[in-house]
Design a protein around this motif. Structure first.
Motif, PDB file in Angstrom:
ATOM      1  N   ASP A 111      81.228  71.998  76.691  1.00  0.00           N
ATOM      2  CA  ASP A 111      81.640  73.378  76.942  1.00  0.00           C
ATOM      3  C   ASP A 111      81.604  73.696  78.435  1.00  0.00           C
ATOM      4  OD1 ASP A 111      82.010  73.786  74.293  1.00  0.00           O
ATOM      5  OD2 ASP A 111      80.166  74.958  73.978  1.00  0.00           O
ATOM      6  N   TYR A 112      82.633  74.410  78.856  1.00  0.00           N
ATOM      7  CA  TYR A 112      82.701  74.869  80.238  1.00  0.00           C
ATOM      8  C   TYR A 112      82.683  76.382  80.260  1.00  0.00           C
ATOM      9  CZ  TYR A 112      83.546  70.281  82.185  1.00  0.00           C
ATOM     10  OH  TYR A 112      83.384  68.992  82.599  1.00  0.00           O
ATOM     11  N   CYS A 113      82.163  76.942  81.331  1.00  0.00           N
ATOM     12  CA  CYS A 113      82.320  78.386  81.481  1.00  0.00           C
ATOM     13  C   CYS A 113      82.931  78.676  82.845  1.00  0.00           C
ATOM     14  CB  CYS A 113      81.032  79.154  81.234  1.00  0.00           C
ATOM     15  SG  CYS A 113      79.690  78.773  82.312  1.00  0.00           S
ATOM     16  N   ARG A 114      83.699  79.749  82.859  1.00  0.00           N
ATOM     17  CA  ARG A 114      84.460  80.143  84.053  1.00  0.00           C
ATOM     18  C   ARG A 114      83.812  81.402  84.612  1.00  0.00           C
ATOM     19  NH1 ARG A 114      89.945  79.249  85.585  1.00  0.00           N
ATOM     20  NH2 ARG A 114      90.852  80.996  86.722  1.00  0.00           N
ATOM     21  N   THR A 115      83.400  81.337  85.863  1.00  0.00           N
ATOM     22  CA  THR A 115      82.648  82.429  86.470  1.00  0.00           C
ATOM     23  C   THR A 115      83.212  82.695  87.866  1.00  0.00           C
ATOM     24  OG1 THR A 115      80.698  81.443  85.422  1.00  0.00           O
ATOM     25  CG2 THR A 115      80.295  83.217  86.973  1.00  0.00           C
ATOM     26  N   TYR A 116      83.258  83.954  88.247  1.00  0.00           N
ATOM     27  CA  TYR A 116      83.606  84.276  89.636  1.00  0.00           C
ATOM     28  C   TYR A 116      82.362  84.131  90.490  1.00  0.00           C
ATOM     29  CZ  TYR A 116      88.428  85.430  88.967  1.00  0.00           C
ATOM     30  OH  TYR A 116      89.770  85.310  88.718  1.00  0.00           O
ATOM     31  N   GLU A 117      82.400  83.168  91.395  1.00  0.00           N
ATOM     32  CA  GLU A 117      81.241  82.863  92.221  1.00  0.00           C
ATOM     33  C   GLU A 117      81.441  83.365  93.648  1.00  0.00           C
ATOM     34  OE1 GLU A 117      79.897  78.786  92.003  1.00  0.00           O
ATOM     35  OE2 GLU A 117      80.243  78.692  89.841  1.00  0.00           O
ATOM     36  N   GLY A 118      80.317  83.617  94.282  1.00  0.00           N
ATOM     37  CA  GLY A 118      80.294  83.919  95.706  1.00  0.00           C
ATOM     38  C   GLY A 118      79.181  83.096  96.321  1.00  0.00           C
TER      39      GLY A 118
ATOM     40  N   ILE B  92      78.464  70.140  98.881  1.00  0.00           N
ATOM     41  CA  ILE B  92      79.600  70.689  98.125  1.00  0.00           C
ATOM     42  C   ILE B  92      79.486  72.213  98.084  1.00  0.00           C
ATOM     43  CG2 ILE B  92      80.688  70.784  95.842  1.00  0.00           C
ATOM     44  CD1 ILE B  92      79.519  67.897  95.417  1.00  0.00           C
ATOM     45  N   LEU B  93      80.600  72.881  98.383  1.00  0.00           N
ATOM     46  CA  LEU B  93      80.655  74.339  98.306  1.00  0.00           C
ATOM     47  C   LEU B  93      81.540  74.741  97.121  1.00  0.00           C
ATOM     48  CD1 LEU B  93      81.142  75.046 102.108  1.00  0.00           C
ATOM     49  CD2 LEU B  93      79.024  75.266 100.784  1.00  0.00           C
ATOM     50  N   TYR B  94      81.342  75.962  96.622  1.00  0.00           N
ATOM     51  CA  TYR B  94      82.108  76.354  95.435  1.00  0.00           C
ATOM     52  C   TYR B  94      83.604  76.356  95.692  1.00  0.00           C
ATOM     53  CZ  TYR B  94      83.271  81.167  96.826  1.00  0.00           C
ATOM     54  OH  TYR B  94      83.803  82.269  97.452  1.00  0.00           O
ATOM     55  N   VAL B  95      83.987  76.543  96.962  1.00  0.00           N
ATOM     56  CA  VAL B  95      85.427  76.542  97.262  1.00  0.00           C
ATOM     57  C   VAL B  95      86.048  75.168  97.003  1.00  0.00           C
ATOM     58  CG1 VAL B  95      85.333  78.464  98.900  1.00  0.00           C
ATOM     59  CG2 VAL B  95      84.994  76.124  99.740  1.00  0.00           C
ATOM     60  N   ASP B  96      85.229  74.117  96.969  1.00  0.00           N
ATOM     61  CA  ASP B  96      85.747  72.780  96.631  1.00  0.00           C
ATOM     62  C   ASP B  96      86.119  72.693  95.155  1.00  0.00           C
ATOM     63  OD1 ASP B  96      84.771  72.423  99.174  1.00  0.00           O
ATOM     64  OD2 ASP B  96      83.115  71.118  98.590  1.00  0.00           O
ATOM     65  N   ARG B  97      85.511  73.548  94.349  1.00  0.00           N
ATOM     66  CA  ARG B  97      85.684  73.475  92.891  1.00  0.00           C
ATOM     67  C   ARG B  97      86.479  74.646  92.339  1.00  0.00           C
ATOM     68  NH1 ARG B  97      82.223  69.572  91.098  1.00  0.00           N
ATOM     69  NH2 ARG B  97      80.181  69.299  92.094  1.00  0.00           N
TER      70      ARG B  97
END
Ligand code: ZN
Length: 176
Positions: free
Chosen positions: A84-91, A142-147
């Motif tokens: 399972d994956y979840c999609r989240t708005y990260e900062g 690794i930064l979230y912008v990479d993903r």
């Protein structure tokens, strides 16, 4: 106490693979001081977590939030559980005032040492799992912008104004 300066994206330290802390060094004043300073810094900037490289210390220490409680992890190892994956708005405190959607495993096993040198071994899911993965990524440069899903990248101000981009980009059902 000390509030540390937070490195911003573009600073090479955010792209280094951080060094592990020898277990016998966890109790030393240097490591305990770093942990305290990270706590103070996280509180000052009101983040959900903080990794040592963000405060210019290239070592494998993070503070993550589990059920709204900050916990310190040293040399953390994450293993995804299930499909399972979840999609989240990260900062991120190192990518100021931006948000973007990131998909990550929804359930993980977390193994680490605590700030007292004790063994941590727990399973986390959803928001707790997301924050912990984001913070531990910092230890590998690794930064979230990479993903991220790049088309969802938004300034925080616009994100607050318009909400997540998913409906606009992918339709009401959120289908991709
Ligand atoms: Zn971050």
């Amino acid at each position: 106490m000390a509030i540390l300066k937070v490195a911003q994206i573009g600073h090479p330290i955010l792209r280094r693979v951080a060094d592990p802390i020898p277990v016998e060094a966890i109790g030393t004043p240097a490591v305990q001081q770093l942990i305290q300073d990270m706590r103070d810094t996280l509180e000052e900037y009101d983040g959900a977590g903080l990794a040592a490289p963000q405060v210019h210390a290239s070592v494998r220490v993070v503070i993550t939030e589990v059920n709204d409680e900050p916990i310190v992890l040293i040399n953390p190892v994450i293993t995804p559980i299930g499909d399972d994956y979840c999609r989240t708005y990260e900062g991120c405190l190192s990518v100021k005032n931006m948000r973007a959607a990131v998909e990550r495993p929804a359930e993980i096993r977390l193994q680490a040492y605590g700030e007292d040198g004790g063994v941590i071994d727990m399973e986390l899911e959803d928001f707790n799992a997301v924050v912990t993965q984001h913070e531990c990524d910092h230890l590998d440069g690794i930064l979230y912008v990479d993903r991220m899903d790049p088309r969802t990248l938004a300034f925080l101000e616009e994100y607050r104004r318009w909400g997540p981009m998913d409906d606009f980009l992918y339709g009401e059902e959120g289908e991709e």
